[in-house]
Design a protein around this motif. Structure first.
Motif, PDB file in Angstrom:
ATOM      1  N   ALA A 120      95.120 -32.607  63.486  1.00 52.36           N
ATOM      2  CA  ALA A 120      94.779 -33.719  64.382  1.00 52.36           C
ATOM      3  C   ALA A 120      95.412 -33.565  65.766  1.00 52.36           C
ATOM      4  O   ALA A 120      94.942 -34.161  66.744  1.00 52.36           O
ATOM      5  CB  ALA A 120      95.212 -35.043  63.755  1.00 52.36           C
ATOM      6  N   THR A 121      96.480 -32.774  65.862  1.00 51.86           N
ATOM      7  CA  THR A 121      97.167 -32.593  67.148  1.00 51.86           C
ATOM      8  C   THR A 121      96.665 -31.380  67.918  1.00 51.86           C
ATOM      9  O   THR A 121      97.001 -31.214  69.094  1.00 51.86           O
ATOM     10  CB  THR A 121      98.690 -32.432  66.935  1.00 51.86           C
ATOM     11  N   TRP A 122      95.878 -30.529  67.278  1.00 53.53           N
ATOM     12  CA  TRP A 122      95.418 -29.312  67.940  1.00 53.53           C
ATOM     13  C   TRP A 122      94.410 -29.647  69.032  1.00 53.53           C
ATOM     14  O   TRP A 122      93.571 -30.533  68.877  1.00 53.53           O
ATOM     15  CB  TRP A 122      94.790 -28.357  66.928  1.00 53.53           C
ATOM     16  N   GLY A 123      94.504 -28.945  70.127  1.00 58.79           N
ATOM     17  CA  GLY A 123      93.569 -29.156  71.222  1.00 58.79           C
ATOM     18  C   GLY A 123      94.009 -30.203  72.221  1.00 58.79           C
ATOM     19  O   GLY A 123      93.353 -30.397  73.253  1.00 58.79           O
ATOM     20  N   ARG A 124      95.094 -30.898  71.958  1.00 60.72           N
ATOM     21  CA  ARG A 124      95.609 -31.857  72.927  1.00 60.72           C
ATOM     22  C   ARG A 124      96.176 -31.118  74.139  1.00 60.72           C
ATOM     23  O   ARG A 124      96.650 -29.986  74.019  1.00 60.72           O
ATOM     24  CB  ARG A 124      96.710 -32.714  72.300  1.00 60.72           C
ATOM     25  N   PRO A 125      96.202 -31.741  75.317  1.00 62.28           N
ATOM     26  CA  PRO A 125      96.852 -31.114  76.481  1.00 62.28           C
ATOM     27  C   PRO A 125      98.304 -30.804  76.166  1.00 62.28           C
ATOM     28  O   PRO A 125      98.963 -31.548  75.429  1.00 62.28           O
ATOM     29  CB  PRO A 125      96.741 -32.189  77.565  1.00 62.28           C
ATOM     30  N   MET A 126      98.802 -29.720  76.727  1.00 60.51           N
ATOM     31  CA  MET A 126     100.145 -29.267  76.358  1.00 60.51           C
ATOM     32  C   MET A 126     101.218 -30.289  76.691  1.00 60.51           C
ATOM     33  O   MET A 126     102.240 -30.367  76.032  1.00 60.51           O
ATOM     34  CB  MET A 126     100.459 -27.917  77.011  1.00 60.51           C
ATOM     35  N   TRP A 127     100.974 -31.130  77.706  1.00 58.91           N
ATOM     36  CA  TRP A 127     101.985 -32.121  78.058  1.00 58.91           C
ATOM     37  C   TRP A 127     102.064 -33.273  77.062  1.00 58.91           C
ATOM     38  O   TRP A 127     102.967 -34.093  77.128  1.00 58.91           O
ATOM     39  CB  TRP A 127     101.735 -32.661  79.461  1.00 58.91           C
ATOM     40  N   GLU A 128     101.108 -33.330  76.139  1.00 55.37           N
ATOM     41  CA  GLU A 128     101.178 -34.336  75.081  1.00 55.37           C
ATOM     42  C   GLU A 128     101.893 -33.804  73.839  1.00 55.37           C
ATOM     43  O   GLU A 128     102.081 -34.540  72.872  1.00 55.37           O
ATOM     44  CB  GLU A 128      99.773 -34.821  74.713  1.00 55.37           C
ATOM     45  N   HIS A 129     102.276 -32.540  73.878  1.00 57.40           N
ATOM     46  CA  HIS A 129     103.073 -31.947  72.803  1.00 57.40           C
ATOM     47  C   HIS A 129     104.550 -32.039  73.168  1.00 57.40           C
ATOM     48  O   HIS A 129     104.910 -32.121  74.350  1.00 57.40           O
ATOM     49  CB  HIS A 129     102.698 -30.476  72.589  1.00 57.40           C
ATOM     50  N   SER A 130     105.397 -31.986  72.175  1.00 62.79           N
ATOM     51  CA  SER A 130     106.833 -31.933  72.432  1.00 62.79           C
ATOM     52  C   SER A 130     107.186 -30.625  73.134  1.00 62.79           C
ATOM     53  O   SER A 130     106.842 -29.539  72.647  1.00 62.79           O
ATOM     54  CB  SER A 130     107.599 -32.026  71.106  1.00 62.79           C
ATOM     55  N   LEU A 131     107.849 -30.714  74.267  1.00 60.46           N
ATOM     56  CA  LEU A 131     108.242 -29.507  74.991  1.00 60.46           C
ATOM     57  C   LEU A 131     109.246 -28.698  74.170  1.00 60.46           C
ATOM     58  O   LEU A 131     109.160 -27.466  74.099  1.00 60.46           O
ATOM     59  CB  LEU A 131     108.842 -29.871  76.344  1.00 60.46           C
TER      60      LEU A 131
END
Length: 308
Positions: A120-131
């Motif tokens: 479900a988290t794949w494909g989100r913009p990288m800034w929406e992932h934990s750095l």
């Protein structure tokens, strides 16, 4: 189409499988054991402790070494965190003292299956992932390979014929055209393919070969647990209506492969006197199976990449 090399095909060869605790690493170590090699199995998870592993899993490098022994090889378990250069240097010193050289080095270090997140988290913009998680993925998937090669390749170039195998997810050709899950994951898996190309450029002058190999849909211990099955009954996961509380696998899971399948591909290259033809290339386990004529442990030849 020679099929799987015989039990003694790699007798007398010294292999290091970095990241041999589970998954593809364990499968590759086992296959090398089938061929009679001495296999040094490294990783963080040991009977002495997890050693900083990112997983809370029961598998250990000692179990992998025992499996190598049971299949006809010689398994040696050495606990190493491949992010810690001093530990990898100490590994190199021990191998130099005890074996003198390395014939086969497999860089299978990963450890970021949890960090990459659920589908479900794949494909989100990288800034929406934990750095922090994203940078950890790059550390685990790329920095570990660089440290390991820097410390161990000097032991592989002491005589011609050495083989470096970089294990990744997706060939260069596939990944060039396909975005892989997230910026961090995409970068890590593309980088490993490039490492095989770069190392191959340098190793050629020493008569050594570097190749990137990608398994298909791997029935790792974690994948089997996700579907509540074992290697013995994994097809149960394909049942559309399960009453055991576990999810059903999509149809493509029918083309999944055991970790031994990619291992047999590595063995086939290592036993091939013309292995230099693979230098700097990026290839899948199914492509190697078709080239060399081997099958998975159940006699089937799974095409995880063709399954879509």
């Amino acid at each position: 189409m020679a099929g799987l090399p015989g039990p003694g095909a790699l007798r007398g060869r010294v292999a290091v499988v970095a990241g041999a605790t589970r998954g593809a690493g364990r499968g590759i170590a086992a296959a090398l054991g089938e061929a009679g090699a001495t296999v040094i199995c490294t990783g963080r998870s040991s009977v002495t402790g997890r050693g900083g592993s990112d997983y809370d899993r029961p598998e250990t490098i000692e179990e992998t070494a025992a499996l190598v022994n049971s299949l006809g090889g010689t398994g040696v378990a050495i606990q190493v965190d491949h992010l810690v250069a001093d530990q990898v240097r100490a590994l190199a010193d021990r191998i130099r003292d005890e074996h003198g050289t390395i014939d086969i080095l497999v860089n299978d270090i990963w450890g970021a299956e949890v960090l990459k997140g659920p589908p479900a988290t794949w494909g989100r913009p990288m800034w929406e992932h934990s750095l922090d998680d994203g940078l950890r993925i790059v550390e685990l998937g790329v920095r570990t390979h660089l440290i390991t090669s820097h410390c161990l390749l000097p032991l592989m170039v002491t005589r011609p014929g050495g083989l470096l195998v970089e294990i990744t997810d997706g060939t260069t050709e596939y990944n060039d055209k396909t975005f892989r899950l997230s910026v961090f994951y995409d970068l890590a898996k593309m980088s490993v393919n490039r490492l095989a190309f770069s190392h191959g450029h340098e190793l050629r002058q020493f008569g050594a070969t570097a190749v990137a190999v990608s398994p298909g849909w791997l029935r790792s211990e974690m994948m089997l647990d996700n579907y509540g099955v074992t290697e013995a009954n994994w097809r149960t996961a394909l049942h559309a209506r399960r009453d055991d509380g576990y999810p059903s696998a999509p149809p493509g899971f029918a083309e999944s492969e055991s970790p031994r399948f990619v291992g047999r591909g590595v063995v086939a290259i290592a036993a091939d006197e013309t292995r230099a033809r693979w230098n700097q290339r990026s290839v899948t386990s199914i492509a190697l199976a078709r080239e060399y004529g081997f099958t998975d442990v159940d006699g089937y030849c799974p095409d995880g990449w063709g399954a879509g």
